[in-house]
Design a protein around this motif. Sequence first.
Motif, PDB file in Angstrom:
ATOM      1  N   ARG A  17       0.853  -1.191   0.000  1.00 13.33           N
ATOM      2  CA  ARG A  17       0.000   0.000   0.000  1.00 13.33           C
ATOM      3  C   ARG A  17       0.892   1.245   0.000  1.00 13.33           C
ATOM      4  O   ARG A  17       1.306   1.730   1.052  1.00 13.33           O
ATOM      5  N   ARG A  18       1.160   1.767  -1.204  1.00  9.60           N
ATOM      6  CA  ARG A  18       2.162   2.821  -1.358  1.00  9.60           C
ATOM      7  C   ARG A  18       1.562   4.193  -1.644  1.00  9.60           C
ATOM      8  O   ARG A  18       2.222   5.205  -1.439  1.00  9.60           O
ATOM      9  N   VAL A  19       0.356   4.241  -2.173  1.00  6.90           N
ATOM     10  CA  VAL A  19      -0.286   5.523  -2.489  1.00  6.90           C
ATOM     11  C   VAL A  19      -1.618   5.577  -1.761  1.00  6.90           C
ATOM     12  O   VAL A  19      -2.471   4.705  -1.945  1.00  6.90           O
ATOM     13  N   ILE A  20      -1.774   6.592  -0.925  1.00  9.16           N
ATOM     14  CA  ILE A  20      -2.967   6.728  -0.079  1.00  9.16           C
ATOM     15  C   ILE A  20      -3.753   7.956  -0.530  1.00  9.16           C
ATOM     16  O   ILE A  20      -3.209   9.064  -0.568  1.00  9.16           O
ATOM     17  N   VAL A  21      -5.000   7.775  -0.879  1.00 13.89           N
ATOM     18  CA  VAL A  21      -5.892   8.880  -1.248  1.00 13.89           C
ATOM     19  C   VAL A  21      -6.892   9.057  -0.112  1.00 13.89           C
ATOM     20  O   VAL A  21      -7.523   8.092   0.319  1.00 13.89           O
ATOM     21  N   VAL A  22      -7.021  10.289   0.371  1.00 18.01           N
ATOM     22  CA  VAL A  22      -7.907  10.522   1.518  1.00 18.01           C
ATOM     23  C   VAL A  22      -9.008  11.519   1.171  1.00 18.01           C
ATOM     24  O   VAL A  22      -8.820  12.441   0.398  1.00 18.01           O
ATOM     25  N   SER A  23     -10.143  11.302   1.785  1.00 19.06           N
ATOM     26  CA  SER A  23     -11.284  12.210   1.697  1.00 19.06           C
ATOM     27  C   SER A  23     -11.194  13.241   2.816  1.00 19.06           C
ATOM     28  O   SER A  23     -10.336  13.172   3.689  1.00 19.06           O
ATOM     29  N   ALA A  24     -12.123  14.187   2.805  1.00 16.45           N
ATOM     30  CA  ALA A  24     -12.298  15.093   3.938  1.00 16.45           C
ATOM     31  C   ALA A  24     -12.981  14.331   5.068  1.00 16.45           C
ATOM     32  O   ALA A  24     -13.673  13.336   4.825  1.00 16.45           O
ATOM     33  N   PRO A  25     -12.783  14.758   6.321  1.00 11.35           N
ATOM     34  CA  PRO A  25     -13.478  14.078   7.421  1.00 11.35           C
ATOM     35  C   PRO A  25     -14.988  14.051   7.208  1.00 11.35           C
ATOM     36  O   PRO A  25     -15.604  15.083   6.932  1.00 11.35           O
ATOM     37  N   GLY A  26     -15.566  12.866   7.314  1.00 11.80           N
ATOM     38  CA  GLY A  26     -16.997  12.720   7.104  1.00 11.80           C
ATOM     39  C   GLY A  26     -17.772  12.790   8.411  1.00 11.80           C
ATOM     40  O   GLY A  26     -17.277  13.292   9.423  1.00 11.80           O
ATOM     41  N   LYS A  27     -18.966  12.269   8.383  1.00 13.32           N
ATOM     42  CA  LYS A  27     -19.825  12.307   9.564  1.00 13.32           C
ATOM     43  C   LYS A  27     -19.343  11.310  10.611  1.00 13.32           C
ATOM     44  O   LYS A  27     -19.007  10.176  10.287  1.00 13.32           O
ATOM     45  N   ARG A  28     -19.347  11.746  11.888  1.00 14.00           N
ATOM     46  CA  ARG A  28     -19.031  10.854  13.002  1.00 14.00           C
ATOM     47  C   ARG A  28     -20.290  10.187  13.544  1.00 14.00           C
ATOM     48  O   ARG A  28     -20.230   9.096  14.110  1.00 14.00           O
ATOM     49  N   THR A  29     -21.421  10.856  13.366  1.00 19.58           N
ATOM     50  CA  THR A  29     -22.729  10.318  13.739  1.00 19.58           C
ATOM     51  C   THR A  29     -23.715  10.729  12.649  1.00 19.58           C
ATOM     52  O   THR A  29     -23.401  11.555  11.783  1.00 19.58           O
ATOM     53  N   ASP A  30     -24.913  10.167  12.705  1.00 21.50           N
ATOM     54  CA  ASP A  30     -25.919  10.508  11.697  1.00 21.50           C
ATOM     55  C   ASP A  30     -26.281  11.990  11.734  1.00 21.50           C
ATOM     56  O   ASP A  30     -26.641  12.575  10.706  1.00 21.50           O
ATOM     57  N   GLU A  31     -26.165  12.607  12.906  1.00 20.91           N
ATOM     58  CA  GLU A  31     -26.550  14.011  13.051  1.00 20.91           C
ATOM     59  C   GLU A  31     -25.392  14.965  12.744  1.00 20.91           C
ATOM     60  O   GLU A  31     -25.570  16.179  12.705  1.00 20.91           O
ATOM     61  N   ASP A  32     -24.215  14.423  12.496  1.00 21.34           N
ATOM     62  CA  ASP A  32     -23.014  15.233  12.286  1.00 21.34           C
ATOM     63  C   ASP A  32     -23.039  15.887  10.892  1.00 21.34           C
ATOM     64  O   ASP A  32     -23.879  15.579  10.053  1.00 21.34           O
ATOM     65  N   VAL A  33     -22.088  16.796  10.668  1.00 18.51           N
ATOM     66  CA  VAL A  33     -21.951  17.484   9.382  1.00 18.51           C
ATOM     67  C   VAL A  33     -20.578  17.168   8.809  1.00 18.51           C
ATOM     68  O   VAL A  33     -19.574  17.213   9.517  1.00 18.51           O
ATOM     69  N   LYS A  34     -20.528  16.840   7.533  1.00 16.55           N
ATOM     70  CA  LYS A  34     -19.252  16.595   6.876  1.00 16.55           C
ATOM     71  C   LYS A  34     -18.447  17.888   6.779  1.00 16.55           C
ATOM     72  O   LYS A  34     -19.015  18.967   6.606  1.00 16.55           O
ATOM     73  N   VAL A  35     -17.133  17.759   6.848  1.00 18.87           N
ATOM     74  CA  VAL A  35     -16.280  18.940   6.733  1.00 18.87           C
ATOM     75  C   VAL A  35     -16.475  19.609   5.375  1.00 18.87           C
ATOM     76  O   VAL A  35     -16.449  20.842   5.269  1.00 18.87           O
ATOM     77  N   THR A  36     -16.691  18.825   4.320  1.00 19.77           N
ATOM     78  CA  THR A  36     -16.946  19.414   2.998  1.00 19.77           C
ATOM     79  C   THR A  36     -18.154  20.335   3.030  1.00 19.77           C
ATOM     80  O   THR A  36     -18.138  21.427   2.438  1.00 19.77           O
ATOM     81  N   ASP A  37     -19.198  19.939   3.759  1.00 20.66           N
ATOM     82  CA  ASP A  37     -20.388  20.784   3.855  1.00 20.66           C
ATOM     83  C   ASP A  37     -20.129  22.030   4.702  1.00 20.66           C
ATOM     84  O   ASP A  37     -20.699  23.098   4.443  1.00 20.66           O
TER      85      ASP A  37
END
Length: 456
Positions: free
Chosen positions: A30-50
């Motif tokens: 596993r040499r190349v890692i692609v990451v997203s923005a932090p997502g929801k921690r709970t159903d009521e949470d807000v994604k960092v992208t939002d």
Amino acid sequence: MKVVKFGGSSVANGEQIEKVVNIIRADAERRVIVVSAPGKRTDEDVKVTDLLLKYAHLILSYAPVDNIIAEIMARYAQIAHRFGVVGELVAIRKTLVDLPQHQYPNSEYLIAAFTAHGEKLNALLITAVLNKSGVAARYVDPREAGILVTDEPRNARILSQSYAQIAQLSTTEILVVPGFFGYTKAGCIATFARGGSDITGSILARGLQADLYENFTDVDAIYTANPHVVVNPVPIAKITYREMRELAYAGFSVFHDEALIPAIEGRIHVNIKNTNHPDLPGTLIVPESEMELTTSVTGIASSNHFIALYLHRYLLNKEFGFTLKILNILYRYGVSYEHMPSGIDDLTIIFDSNQLDNETMELIATAIQAEVVPDTLQWVPDYAIIMVVGEGLSQYIGTLERIIAPLAASNVGLQMINKGASRISIMIGVHESEADLAVQQIYASFFSNVGKKVAI
């Protein structure tokens, strides 16, 4: 060598990122890692992208932004404190504060740049976390990677010349690349469609000719039906590229449908896995030539984001240029259609409802009424499409009857039925209120172990 992508739920907080670190340590390939923005921690949470999208709109409306910056910073601070890399927070805050000071061609490019920073800042932070944890890693910006994209700020597509530069990347150390965005030739940030980190991973896997593209998410596998609709559906061990494309289009949200295109072009195998259960095999997506047919149906998907325009006119099939007039009207208003099933006197145009508003719908209907003069013209908003997909659909006799019979028995009315041009899908239109029932009945017809959890 493997390219590995971690989705928003996989990098939502420090606890999840600790799992990511362990997954990377567990396999030297596993040499190349692609990451997203932090997502929801709970159903009521807000994604960092939002949160970043809200930040962009506040800037455009000249509203105060201190609170939204603080909310975004809190998400990254939780990760930084868990791993003892709090020094990174100074640069993160400066980047966020400086974002409005840059010059953007227009508001769409501003929004693209703001939302892209969810991935960018997370990739920088995760690089620091890996190095702190004793894993040699280097942040690689999409500009350095050579990810050049079209001049569409929020719906960009990769330019083919990107692959030659990507191929030059050295993977002697682990590379951490933010997903979701690239750069135009003019040097502006442009994002792929939402969920576009899948696309970045696929692009890098093709460019580097990876042995495998692992896509880590929060489910153990891709299932034969939506687990929110069917109780404990059967997981899919192996699926073809085009089966996955059809199902993703129709509602399977585990993997972005556009993300498969680079993988298909490079014939890269894709493995969907669970960050929380990384030892499970997940679902493998492969070329059609590597699939052995064992069943007629691989999966059943449904989506409610459609709306239909129905028109009736006698001798419709005899008039030259009838469809051309309609297509010109849609072109005039910048609207594409999804499907257009027709009969001798009837035509139904199916749209993605996300690209229509009430004003545009009225303008299109008025123009069609004036230029085509149908006897009947009406919008059908209560519309859902169900896709029954399988490489074996054309090989097994009686498949259509097994789909339609249980629907008739359950009083589900068919608005449309169409055998896909690919020969591996059957499309069914039903009322939105009946979509879940239809999926459940079709599933029961093809999968005998309803209600059972089956090991892959």
